[in-house]
Scaffold this motif. Sequence first.
Motif, PDB file in Angstrom:
ATOM      1  N   ALA A   1       0.898  -1.127  -0.031  1.00  0.00           N
ATOM      2  CA  ALA A   1      -0.014  -0.117  -0.062  1.00  0.00           C
ATOM      3  C   ALA A   1       0.997   1.184   0.050  1.00  0.00           C
ATOM      4  O   ALA A   1       0.426   2.067  -0.678  1.00  0.00           O
ATOM      5  CB  ALA A   1      -0.882   0.180   1.234  1.00  0.00           C
ATOM      6  N   LEU A   2       1.857   1.200   0.736  1.00  0.00           N
ATOM      7  CA  LEU A   2       2.703   2.568   0.889  1.00  0.00           C
ATOM      8  C   LEU A   2       3.541   2.665  -0.549  1.00  0.00           C
ATOM      9  O   LEU A   2       3.541   3.810  -1.173  1.00  0.00           O
ATOM     10  CB  LEU A   2       3.908   2.076   1.703  1.00  0.00           C
ATOM     11  CG  LEU A   2       5.001   3.381   1.912  1.00  0.00           C
ATOM     12  CD1 LEU A   2       4.279   4.392   2.499  1.00  0.00           C
ATOM     13  CD2 LEU A   2       6.069   2.723   2.720  1.00  0.00           C
ATOM     14  N   ILE A   3       3.999   1.390  -1.180  1.00  0.00           N
ATOM     15  CA  ILE A   3       4.503   1.504  -2.598  1.00  0.00           C
ATOM     16  C   ILE A   3       3.475   2.110  -3.404  1.00  0.00           C
ATOM     17  O   ILE A   3       3.782   3.093  -4.322  1.00  0.00           O
ATOM     18  CB  ILE A   3       4.920   0.306  -3.141  1.00  0.00           C
ATOM     19  CG1 ILE A   3       6.146  -0.216  -2.257  1.00  0.00           C
ATOM     20  CG2 ILE A   3       5.403   0.371  -4.699  1.00  0.00           C
ATOM     21  CD1 ILE A   3       6.468  -1.759  -2.420  1.00  0.00           C
ATOM     22  N   ALA A   4       2.394   1.844  -3.391  1.00  0.00           N
ATOM     23  CA  ALA A   4       1.095   2.322  -4.226  1.00  0.00           C
ATOM     24  C   ALA A   4       1.143   3.993  -4.048  1.00  0.00           C
ATOM     25  O   ALA A   4       1.001   4.712  -5.096  1.00  0.00           O
ATOM     26  CB  ALA A   4      -0.230   1.658  -4.095  1.00  0.00           C
ATOM     27  N   VAL A   5       1.303   4.352  -2.799  1.00  0.00           N
ATOM     28  CA  VAL A   5       1.089   5.576  -2.442  1.00  0.00           C
ATOM     29  C   VAL A   5       2.104   6.618  -3.132  1.00  0.00           C
ATOM     30  O   VAL A   5       2.094   7.583  -3.587  1.00  0.00           O
ATOM     31  CB  VAL A   5       0.710   6.197  -1.055  1.00  0.00           C
ATOM     32  CG1 VAL A   5       1.085   7.474  -0.662  1.00  0.00           C
ATOM     33  CG2 VAL A   5      -0.477   5.508  -0.677  1.00  0.00           C
ATOM     34  N   VAL A   6       3.452   6.213  -2.624  1.00  0.00           N
ATOM     35  CA  VAL A   6       4.604   6.914  -3.044  1.00  0.00           C
ATOM     36  C   VAL A   6       4.997   6.826  -4.600  1.00  0.00           C
ATOM     37  O   VAL A   6       5.878   7.769  -5.141  1.00  0.00           O
ATOM     38  CB  VAL A   6       5.767   6.511  -2.224  1.00  0.00           C
ATOM     39  CG1 VAL A   6       5.639   6.680  -0.517  1.00  0.00           C
ATOM     40  CG2 VAL A   6       6.346   5.110  -2.464  1.00  0.00           C
ATOM     41  N   THR A   7       4.633   6.005  -5.295  1.00  0.00           N
ATOM     42  CA  THR A   7       4.975   5.903  -6.676  1.00  0.00           C
ATOM     43  C   THR A   7       3.901   6.610  -7.246  1.00  0.00           C
ATOM     44  O   THR A   7       4.060   6.627  -8.539  1.00  0.00           O
ATOM     45  CB  THR A   7       4.789   4.545  -7.289  1.00  0.00           C
ATOM     46  OG1 THR A   7       3.766   3.738  -6.939  1.00  0.00           O
ATOM     47  CG2 THR A   7       6.323   3.751  -6.723  1.00  0.00           C
ATOM     48  N   ALA A   8       2.752   7.142  -6.831  1.00  0.00           N
ATOM     49  CA  ALA A   8       1.696   7.841  -7.274  1.00  0.00           C
ATOM     50  C   ALA A   8       1.856   9.206  -6.919  1.00  0.00           C
ATOM     51  O   ALA A   8       0.726  10.122  -6.953  1.00  0.00           O
ATOM     52  CB  ALA A   8       0.254   7.422  -7.141  1.00  0.00           C
ATOM     53  N   GLN A   9       2.968   9.888  -6.651  1.00  0.00           N
ATOM     54  CA  GLN A   9       3.164  11.213  -6.302  1.00  0.00           C
ATOM     55  C   GLN A   9       2.847  12.175  -7.484  1.00  0.00           C
ATOM     56  O   GLN A   9       3.160  11.873  -8.600  1.00  0.00           O
ATOM     57  CB  GLN A   9       4.433  11.541  -5.729  1.00  0.00           C
ATOM     58  CG  GLN A   9       4.706  10.859  -4.514  1.00  0.00           C
ATOM     59  CD  GLN A   9       6.194  11.091  -4.057  1.00  0.00           C
ATOM     60  OE1 GLN A   9       6.639  12.365  -3.967  1.00  0.00           O
ATOM     61  NE2 GLN A   9       6.925  10.028  -3.573  1.00  0.00           N
ATOM     62  N   ASN A  10       2.377  13.285  -7.325  1.00  0.00           N
ATOM     63  CA  ASN A  10       1.853  14.052  -8.451  1.00  0.00           C
ATOM     64  C   ASN A  10       2.152  15.276  -7.964  1.00  0.00           C
ATOM     65  O   ASN A  10       1.275  16.141  -7.397  1.00  0.00           O
ATOM     66  CB  ASN A  10       0.362  13.921  -9.067  1.00  0.00           C
ATOM     67  CG  ASN A  10      -0.035  14.925 -10.024  1.00  0.00           C
ATOM     68  OD1 ASN A  10       1.024  15.389 -10.919  1.00  0.00           O
ATOM     69  ND2 ASN A  10      -1.175  14.820 -10.534  1.00  0.00           N
ATOM     70  N   TRP A  11       3.305  16.138  -8.332  1.00  0.00           N
ATOM     71  CA  TRP A  11       3.467  17.374  -7.969  1.00  0.00           C
ATOM     72  C   TRP A  11       3.077  18.592  -9.060  1.00  0.00           C
ATOM     73  O   TRP A  11       3.615  19.575  -8.752  1.00  0.00           O
ATOM     74  CB  TRP A  11       5.168  17.555  -7.589  1.00  0.00           C
ATOM     75  CG  TRP A  11       5.409  16.774  -6.246  1.00  0.00           C
ATOM     76  CD1 TRP A  11       6.189  15.748  -6.396  1.00  0.00           C
ATOM     77  CD2 TRP A  11       5.144  16.955  -4.842  1.00  0.00           C
ATOM     78  NE1 TRP A  11       6.193  14.997  -5.019  1.00  0.00           N
ATOM     79  CE2 TRP A  11       5.625  16.058  -4.245  1.00  0.00           C
ATOM     80  CE3 TRP A  11       4.792  18.088  -4.195  1.00  0.00           C
ATOM     81  CZ2 TRP A  11       5.711  15.865  -2.727  1.00  0.00           C
ATOM     82  CZ3 TRP A  11       4.638  18.173  -3.065  1.00  0.00           C
ATOM     83  CH2 TRP A  11       5.169  16.999  -2.285  1.00  0.00           C
TER      84      TRP A  11
END
Length: 179
Positions: free
Chosen positions: A166-176
């Motif tokens: 779940a953490l991997i999914a969050v941090v790989t979907a960063q959108n700055w």
Amino acid sequence: MFKHNNVTIPLDTPFTIDGTSYPANWLRLTSLAEKQAVGIIEVADVTTTYDDRFFWGVDNPKLLNDREESDEDGNPMYVKVLGVVDGKSAMVDSTERLVTKGLKSQWTAQVKDTANKLLAQTDWMVIRKAERDVAIPAATVTYRAGVLTECSRLVTAIEACADVPALIAVVTAQNWGQA
């Protein structure tokens, strides 16, 4: 990778088969048919990979949440600081518990650092506004709000993660955004 009689033949290394020596570049320069003629077969490389930002090894995830450390008897461990024992400098326990930071803490810190670096580029406009009442361009206001929103979204999502995938999914979907 190439094998002969189930023995791996490393690339760019001279080798010998049945008394015949082959130069280091032979495997790269010859056809598959020539290799097969001397008993060399090509085998798929089955190296299993993992992302070392999240795992110690295959199927071995790193610590997700912070953990207060204890010794082998279950007694709490404390941060060591420089102190004085019998008139000499020595490392002594402080009153601060020893905590191993988990992935959530590490990624939260990284997200906040990214946001701060992105905001730092336009901080001078905020200071100029505060000191001299010079307007901040609308595009900059929108950009800064977007950075702060994404940072807040990521921190909240990281905290809600129940496991490493779940953490991997969050941090790989960063959108700055336009950052």
